[in-house]
Motif scaffolding. Structure first.
Motif, short mmCIF file in Angstrom:
data_model
loop_
_atom_site.label_atom_id
_atom_site.label_comp_id
_atom_site.label_asym_id
_atom_site.label_seq_id
_atom_site.Cartn_x
_atom_site.Cartn_y
_atom_site.Cartn_z
N GLY A 198 16.18 -20.57 5.03
CA GLY A 198 17.04 -19.75 4.19
C GLY A 198 17.19 -18.36 4.77
O GLY A 198 16.80 -18.09 5.91
N ALA A 199 17.75 -17.46 3.99
CA ALA A 199 17.99 -16.08 4.44
C ALA A 199 17.93 -15.16 3.24
O ALA A 199 18.11 -15.58 2.09
N GLU A 200 17.65 -13.88 3.53
CA GLU A 200 17.56 -12.87 2.48
C GLU A 200 18.86 -12.08 2.40
O GLU A 200 19.54 -11.86 3.41
N ALA A 241 28.25 -17.31 -6.54
CA ALA A 241 28.45 -17.83 -5.19
C ALA A 241 27.21 -18.56 -4.68
O ALA A 241 27.33 -19.51 -3.89
N PHE A 242 26.02 -18.14 -5.13
CA PHE A 242 24.77 -18.74 -4.65
C PHE A 242 23.90 -19.10 -5.86
O PHE A 242 22.96 -18.37 -6.21
N VAL A 294 18.19 -16.95 -0.38
CA VAL A 294 19.13 -18.06 -0.49
C VAL A 294 18.64 -19.18 0.41
O VAL A 294 18.56 -19.01 1.63
N PRO A 295 18.28 -20.33 -0.15
CA PRO A 295 17.79 -21.43 0.69
C PRO A 295 18.94 -22.11 1.43
O PRO A 295 20.10 -22.04 1.01
N ALA A 304 22.39 -17.72 6.14
CA ALA A 304 22.68 -16.42 6.76
C ALA A 304 24.18 -16.23 6.95
O ALA A 304 24.74 -15.17 6.63
N GLY A 305 24.85 -17.25 7.46
CA GLY A 305 26.29 -17.14 7.67
C GLY A 305 27.05 -17.01 6.37
O GLY A 305 28.02 -16.23 6.26
N ARG A 306 26.62 -17.78 5.34
CA ARG A 306 27.31 -17.70 4.05
C ARG A 306 27.11 -16.33 3.41
O ARG A 306 28.03 -15.79 2.78
N ILE A 307 25.91 -15.77 3.56
CA ILE A 307 25.65 -14.43 3.01
C ILE A 307 26.52 -13.39 3.71
O ILE A 307 27.10 -12.50 3.06
#
Length: 302
Positions: free
Chosen positions: A9-11, A27-28, A42-43, A48-51
């Motif tokens: 995931g990403a922060e 969105a998430f 966000v898992p 990362a790209g979506r964020i």
């Protein structure tokens, strides 16, 4: 809710805004807030790209909203100035002024348009521009050619300008009043109050008139001593490098009009001498290049 270390995931971090948080959670929906990290997690392997895409979309939306608010604020309380043009953004065109540049660089999203030769400020930065506008406009007015000409003409008639002209004329004479009982070594760099580190090439023995001291060397005129003229030149870089500094120059030494230079004084003089030598080398290379081009042209025409 803490996440397992192996969970992909990403922060995501962004300034708190209730509506922005709602849009983010829509969105998430699987995003979770971490109190320890002060961020959203966000898992997912593509998180990362979506964020990043969401943040870009959010920034664009906020920019549009900010521009809309700025347009409304400008319409309600506009800035009326010959230096400001209104188009799809705010455009500032002024005579060159360092103050104007410094002020506009602090305005968010302000940018210089090289093609239009103007500063462009989006409407979302209108409030910050209005806060700085009095200083910008005043600096622009002072940078107008007519205003600069008026100040120059006013300065020419001032006592300070006349005194500066006298100092420059005296410097071009390359002479310096030296105490008759305390003469510097000839050919070695010494420090002086008015001209920095110089080399005295000659001590003429000619007495200095009181009028010359009062006009160009008031500090020397205050001292009760006899002075004679010494001829000086600027010290070369090699001479400055070879000069051994003194630990410190006492007030008594400075009252005698010259002293052995200190290390800080030598550092400044060496830096200036290196700069002068580089400029001279650049001029010489440019001159030789021009001569070479001229020689080739003559050979071709022969």
């Amino acid at each position: 809710m803490p996440q397992k270390p192996h969970t992909p995931g990403a922060e995501a971090r962004f300034p708190f805004d209730r509506m922005a948080v709602e849009r983010f959670r829509q969105a998430f929906p699987r995003a979770r807030w971490s109190d320890g990290r002060k961020s959203w997690f966000v898992p997912g392997k593509t998180a990362a790209g979506r964020i990043d895409r969401w943040l870009e979309k959010e920034a664009a939306m906020l920019a549009v909203h900010g521009d809309s608010k700025g347009r409304d604020a400008f319409a309600f309380d506009p800035i009326s100035s010959p230096y400001l043009e209104v188009s799809d953004d705010l455009r500032i065109r002024t005579p060159y002024s360092k103050t104007v540049i410094e002020e506009l660089r602090t305005v968010p999203w302000a940018s210089w348009d090289e093609e239009l030769r103007t500063w462009r400020v989006p409407f979302r930065s209108f409030e910050e521009l209005r806060r700085r506008w009095p200083r910008i406009e005043k600096a622009a007015q002072q940078a107008e050619p007519e205003e600069r000409k008026r100040r120059r003409e006013s300065a020419r008639s001032s006592d300070a300008h006349k005194a500066a002209q006298l100092r420059n004329a005296e410097r071009r004479r390359h002479r310096y009043p030296l105490p008759a009982e305390h003469l510097p070594p000839v050919g070695k760099p010494v420090a002086t109050e008015e001209y920095g580190i110089v080399v005295f090439s000659e001590v003429s023995g000619e007495l200095v008139e009181a009028e010359d001291l009062t006009a160009s060397y008031p500090n020397a005129a205050c001292a009760n001593a006899s002075y004679i003229w010494g001829r000086w030149r600027s010290a070369t870089l090699s001479e400055l490098i070879a000069t051994w500094p003194t630990r410190s120059a006492s007030k008594a030494d400075k009252r005698l009009r010259w002293w052995q230079p200190t290390l800080p004084e030598l550092r400044v003089a060496r830096r200036n001498a290196r700069s002068m030598e580089r400029r001279k080398q650049t001029r010489d290379l440019s001159r030789f290049a021009d001569l070479g081009c001229a020689s080739r042209v003559l050979n071709q025409n022969a």
